[in-house]
Design a protein around this motif. Structure first.
Motif, short mmCIF file in Angstrom:
data_model
loop_
_atom_site.label_atom_id
_atom_site.label_comp_id
_atom_site.label_asym_id
_atom_site.label_seq_id
_atom_site.Cartn_x
_atom_site.Cartn_y
_atom_site.Cartn_z
N LEU A 359 0.83 -1.22 0.00
CA LEU A 359 0.00 0.00 0.00
C LEU A 359 0.86 1.26 0.00
O LEU A 359 0.52 2.25 -0.63
N LYS A 360 1.98 1.18 0.69
CA LYS A 360 2.88 2.34 0.73
C LYS A 360 3.47 2.61 -0.65
O LYS A 360 3.72 3.75 -1.03
N ARG A 361 3.72 1.53 -1.38
CA ARG A 361 4.31 1.72 -2.71
C ARG A 361 3.26 1.99 -3.78
O ARG A 361 3.46 2.83 -4.65
N CYS A 362 2.16 1.24 -3.73
CA CYS A 362 1.21 1.25 -4.83
C CYS A 362 -0.24 1.34 -4.40
O CYS A 362 -1.15 1.02 -5.18
N GLY A 363 -0.47 1.72 -3.17
CA GLY A 363 -1.85 1.87 -2.71
C GLY A 363 -2.48 3.12 -3.30
O GLY A 363 -1.78 3.96 -3.89
N PRO A 364 -3.80 3.26 -3.15
CA PRO A 364 -4.49 4.43 -3.72
C PRO A 364 -3.98 5.76 -3.19
O PRO A 364 -3.78 6.70 -3.97
N ARG A 365 -3.72 5.83 -1.91
CA ARG A 365 -3.28 7.12 -1.36
C ARG A 365 -1.85 7.45 -1.77
O ARG A 365 -1.49 8.62 -1.93
N ALA A 366 -1.04 6.43 -1.95
CA ALA A 366 0.34 6.65 -2.40
C ALA A 366 0.34 7.13 -3.85
O ALA A 366 0.98 8.14 -4.18
N THR A 367 -0.40 6.43 -4.71
CA THR A 367 -0.36 6.79 -6.14
C THR A 367 -1.19 8.05 -6.43
O THR A 367 -0.96 8.71 -7.44
N LEU A 368 -2.10 8.38 -5.51
CA LEU A 368 -2.80 9.67 -5.63
C LEU A 368 -1.79 10.82 -5.62
O LEU A 368 -1.94 11.82 -6.29
N ARG A 369 -0.72 10.64 -4.83
CA ARG A 369 0.30 11.69 -4.76
C ARG A 369 1.02 11.88 -6.10
O ARG A 369 1.43 12.99 -6.43
N ASP A 370 1.18 10.78 -6.85
CA ASP A 370 1.85 10.90 -8.16
C ASP A 370 0.97 11.66 -9.14
O ASP A 370 1.45 12.51 -9.89
N LEU A 371 -0.31 11.33 -9.13
CA LEU A 371 -1.26 12.06 -9.97
C LEU A 371 -1.30 13.53 -9.57
O LEU A 371 -1.29 14.43 -10.42
N ALA A 372 -1.31 13.76 -8.25
CA ALA A 372 -1.36 15.14 -7.75
C ALA A 372 -0.12 15.92 -8.18
O ALA A 372 -0.19 17.13 -8.45
N PHE A 373 1.00 15.23 -8.28
CA PHE A 373 2.24 15.89 -8.73
C PHE A 373 2.05 16.50 -10.12
O PHE A 373 2.40 17.66 -10.35
N ILE A 374 1.47 15.73 -11.03
CA ILE A 374 1.26 16.23 -12.39
C ILE A 374 0.18 17.32 -12.39
O ILE A 374 0.34 18.37 -13.00
N GLU A 375 -0.90 17.05 -11.69
CA GLU A 375 -1.99 18.04 -11.67
C GLU A 375 -1.53 19.35 -11.02
O GLU A 375 -1.87 20.44 -11.49
N ALA A 376 -0.73 19.25 -9.96
CA ALA A 376 -0.21 20.46 -9.30
C ALA A 376 0.71 21.22 -10.23
O ALA A 376 0.72 22.46 -10.25
N ALA A 377 1.49 20.50 -11.03
CA ALA A 377 2.40 21.17 -11.97
C ALA A 377 1.60 21.97 -13.00
O ALA A 377 1.94 23.12 -13.30
N ILE A 378 0.54 21.38 -13.50
CA ILE A 378 -0.30 22.07 -14.47
C ILE A 378 -0.94 23.32 -13.83
O ILE A 378 -0.94 24.41 -14.39
N LYS A 379 -1.43 23.12 -12.61
CA LYS A 379 -2.09 24.21 -11.88
C LYS A 379 -1.08 25.32 -11.54
O LYS A 379 -1.39 26.51 -11.68
N SER A 380 0.11 24.93 -11.12
CA SER A 380 1.13 25.93 -10.78
C SER A 380 1.52 26.74 -12.01
O SER A 380 1.72 27.96 -11.93
#
Lengths: 401, 401
Positions: A359-380
Motif C-alpha cells: 500500500l505504501k508503494r502502490c496503494g491508492p493514497r500513495a499513487t494519488l500523490r503521483d497524480l497530484a504531482f502532475i496536476e499540481a504542476a499544471i495548476k502551478s
C-alpha cells in the motif's frame, strides 16, 4: 498454495506484453478470465496467454461485449471464482469499471495513473473505503480492495536507490535533480494515435506519473509543494509534453525535476541524482538494457583533524570518497510488483507488513500523490504560484494509512 | 596609444590578484593611483603593482585614509589625471563611493554585484544617467560613466557557449539545466570572516550573481521570471547558501538552476546544459584548470526519408549526432573584460559597437538583471509565488539601451 483468481481486462500492448506475463509468473495468482471490448482483441489476448504454462489452461474464460451481454463484462463480473480484476485500460475508461468491479465484490488492480484527476481519485478512494455504502459488498477476506499497477517503486534500480537513501547511506538528503528527456517520435502519415487526449496532461500524465512515483519512493521526506511550468513543444504531442518543476519536501529539502517527451535529443537522457550530507546516489536509466545506480560516499570528517573514511568494503584510501556502481537489468518491475500484489491479495496475507508495504508503494493514497504531482504542476503553471500537494490531495487523503 | 588613466580602490585578494594584473595587462589603461583605507594594505597593493612592468612606475600615487585627509580618498578624487576609478570593495561600501567618484567627474568600474539591492542599483542607475543633477559633471568624452566588473560574460568557456547558442548552432533553445555545487569549507577556529553578512543573500549574492550573469549572457531570450527556494544548509554560511529555481525566459523557454555553496560534495560539480531543437551545448567548469564546452549537433531530418547530416567538419556518418569538445583554460575572464573596458573607456571609443557590446555584457542595466535574479529568488522563496524579474527591475530599467 491456494491461488488468488484474477481476470485481466484489456488487450492493449501493456496488458499483453507486461500484465499477462507478470500474472503468469506470479505463483499466487491464477488467470481465470480475460476480457476486451472486441472479439478480435480478446482472442489475441487469449492466444497470448497460451504462451505461458501457467495461463495456458483450457478453462480460461473469454469475454467480449461484441458477443452479447451474456458473454461480456457483466457476465465476467458475475462469476464467483474471480477474486480480483486486473485492468490495463485507457485512463478515462478505468474509473467506471473500477466501481463496477467493486460493486460485484471484486478487488481491483488498475493501471496507473490512479484516475484522470485528483477529484475523481478522491471520489473513488472515498467510495472504496466507505463502510456505509450498502452497494459495496464487504470483501470476503481482509485483502486490499484496490492496488494501482505503478511499477516504478518495484523497478530494481529505483528500489535499490530508495533503500540506499532511506538507510541513510548519503546522510540527510540536501537536494535532488531529476532529468528525464525521452524522445517520442513524430507519428508517420495518418497515424495520429497521439491526437488530443481526453484527459489532462496527455502524454505527460500518462508517462510522467512514473517519475513522480520513483521520486516519491526514493525520497525519505515526501514532496509537499511545487512550482512548475508546463509547455507543449512538439505539435504532435498535445496538450503538453514538457514539465519543469521546483519541488519542496516536508523536511525542507528542495530539488528540480525536468520531464520532457518533446525536446529533441541526440540520446535519451534519464537520470535521478540525490545529494546528501554524506554522499550522492544516482540512478542512470538512459540505457535501454541496463540501469546503473551509483553511490558515492564522502569520507567522514573527524572532530579534530583530517577526514577519516568509514569502513566500507573496497574503500580507497582514507581521504578518498568511496564509489560503488551497481548494474540492474532495465526491467520495468511489473513482475516484482505482481509478486508483491499476489502476496498482499492472497487470503492468508491478512493485514501484515507485506500488505502495508504494498500500500505504501502502490496503494491508492500513495499513487494519488503521483497524480497530484502532475496536476499540481499544471495548476502551478497556470496560476504562477507554488501549489501545495497536501492541499490539493486534501488532509483526509494525505495520510497513507 | 593614448592611455586611459585609472585609480584602483581596494586591496583585498581580488583587487590584488585579479584587478591589478588585468589593469597591468591592458595597454589602453594606465594605473596612476591606488587607495585603501589602511596604510598597511595600500602599501601591499603598491608593492604588488611593482611586479608588473606597466604598473611599476615611480609616480604611482598612494592614498590611504590613515595618513590624513590630504592623503586619502578625497585627495585622490581631486586629481585631474584620474579618468576612471576601479573599485574592488565590499558590497555595502561601493554605492557611496561610486556616487562620490561620479561627483568628482570620474567614470567608475565597480566590482559585482552592481549594488546590495535592486532598489539601490536603480537609484544609482537613475543618478548616473540623470542630466538634470547639477552635482554630476558631464564626462569630458562620451565614455560610459559606469561599468560593472562581472567577468563571466568574458570568461572564454561561457563566451564560446554563448556564441554557439546565439548563432543558432543548437536551433531554438528548449530547456536548460544549471547545476553549480561549490564547496565552501568550514572556517577553522576563530576565523569567522563568514559571519552574518550585512547584505541580502550573503555568499549566495556575492557568488551567485556570476552564474546569473553567465546564464544571461548565453541565453538568446532573457529570463523574465522565476520561482525559487532558498535555504541555509551550513550553519557557518548565513543567511542562505543554497538556491534552486525554475526560470522562465521571455520566449517561454524554461530551465532549472541550482546553486549551492552549502551542500557537501565528493567533488565540485559545475555545469550549464542548454538543450535545443538541433542539439546541446554544455559548459563543464568543475575542473579548476580546464573548462570544457561540448557541442552535440543532431542530424537534420529530411522532409521525406531518413535524417541527413548537415555538413560539419569531422562529422561521423549521416545518422550520427556530430560531437565537438573544446577546452579552455579556466581563467576567470578578468583580463578580457578589462581589455574590453579599456577600449570602451578610451576617448577615441566614442559610442561605437564595442561600447554597446560592453554595456550589453557588463553595463549597469545588464548586471542589474543578475542582482535581480538573486533578489527575486529570495522574494519568491518568501512569498511562495513566481516573481517577475521585469517587474522587480522595473520597466524603465529593463531596456538595455
Amino acid at each position: 498454495m491456494e491461488q488468488h483468481r484474477v481476470a485481466l481486462l484489456g488487450a492493449g500492448g501493456f496488458a499483453t506484453g507486461s500484465h499477462l506475463p507478470a500474472i503468469a509468473a506470479t505463483r499466487s495468482l491464477r488467470l481465470v478470465a480475460v476480457y476486451s471490448r472486441s472479439s478480435r482483441s480478446v482472442q489475441a489476448l487469449a492466444q497470448a496467454a497460451k504462451k505461458y504454462a501457467s495461463t495456458a489452461h483450457d478453462d480460461l474464460g473469454i469475454y467480449c461485449d461484441e458477443d452479447g451481454p451474456e458473454a461480456g463484462l457483466e457476465a465476467l463480473l458475475k462469476r464467483d471464482d474471480v477474486d480480483t480484476v486486473v485492468m490495463a485500460l485507457p485512463i478515462p475508461a478505468q474509473p467506471a469499471l473500477i466501481e463496477k468491479a467493486w460493486r460485484a465484490g471484486k478487488s481491483v488492480i488498475s493501471e496507473k495513473p490512479i484516475a484522470p484527476s485528483v477529484a475523481e481519485a478522491r471520489r473513488l478512494i472515498s467510495l472504496s473505503s466507505s463502510s456505509s455504502d450498502s452497494s459495496l459488498p464487504h470483501l470476503s477476506t481482509s485483502r486490499p480492495r484496490w492496488l494501482i499497477a505503478e511499477q516504478f517503486p518495484y523497478t530494481p534500480s529505483f528500489d535499490r536507490a530508495a533503500r540506499l537513501v532511506r538507510a541513510g547511506r548519503i546522510g540527510r538528503v540536501r537536494s535532488f535533480n531529476v532529468e528525464v528527456y525521452i524522445q517520442v517520435p513524430k507519428p508517420v502519415g495518418e497515424d495520429n494515435w497521439r491526437k488530443v487526449p481526453d484527459y489532462q496532461g496527455g502524454f505527460l500524465l500518462d508517462g510522467g506519473v512514473h517519475f513522480a512515483a520513483a521520486l516519491r519512493h526514493i525520497l525519505p521526506s515526501p514532496p509537499i509543494s511545487l512550482s512548475a511550468s508546463v509547455r507543449q513543444i512538439q505539435p504532435y504531442l498535445p496538450p503538453i509534453d514538457t514539465l519543469q518543476a521546483l519541488v519542496t519536501c516536508e523536511d525542507g529539502t528542495t530539488g528540480t525535476v525536468t520531464v520532457s517527451f518533446g525536446i529533441e535529443r541526440p540520446n535519451e537522457d534519464k537520470k535521478f541524482v540525490f545529494r546528501g550530507e554524506r554522499g550522492t546516489v544516482e540512478v542512470d536509466f538512459a540505457d535501454s538494457r541496463t540501469h546503473v545506480v551509483r553511490l558515492v560516499n564522502l569520507p567522514v570528517p573527524s572532530e579534530n583533524g583530517p577526514a577519516v573514511e568509514e569502513q566500507h568494503e573496497g574503500c580507497s584510501g582514507p581521504e578518498e570518497p568511496h564509489r560503488m556502481e551497481m548494474e540492474f537489468p532495465a526491467e520495468v518491475g511489473v513482475e516484482n510488483e505482481f509478486e508483491a500484489f499476489g502476496t498482499a491479495l492472497s487470503p492468508s496475507a491478512g493485514s501484515g507488513s507485506g500488505t502495508s508495504e504494498v500500500l505504501k508503494r502502490c496503494g491508492p493514497r500513495a499513487t494519488l500523490r503521483d497524480l497530484a504531482f502532475i496536476e499540481a504542476a499544471i495548476k502551478s503553471s497556470e496560476e504562477k504560484r507554488e501549489i501545495s500537494l497536501r492541499e490539493l490531495v486534501g488532509d483526509e487523503y494525505w495520510n497513507l494509512e
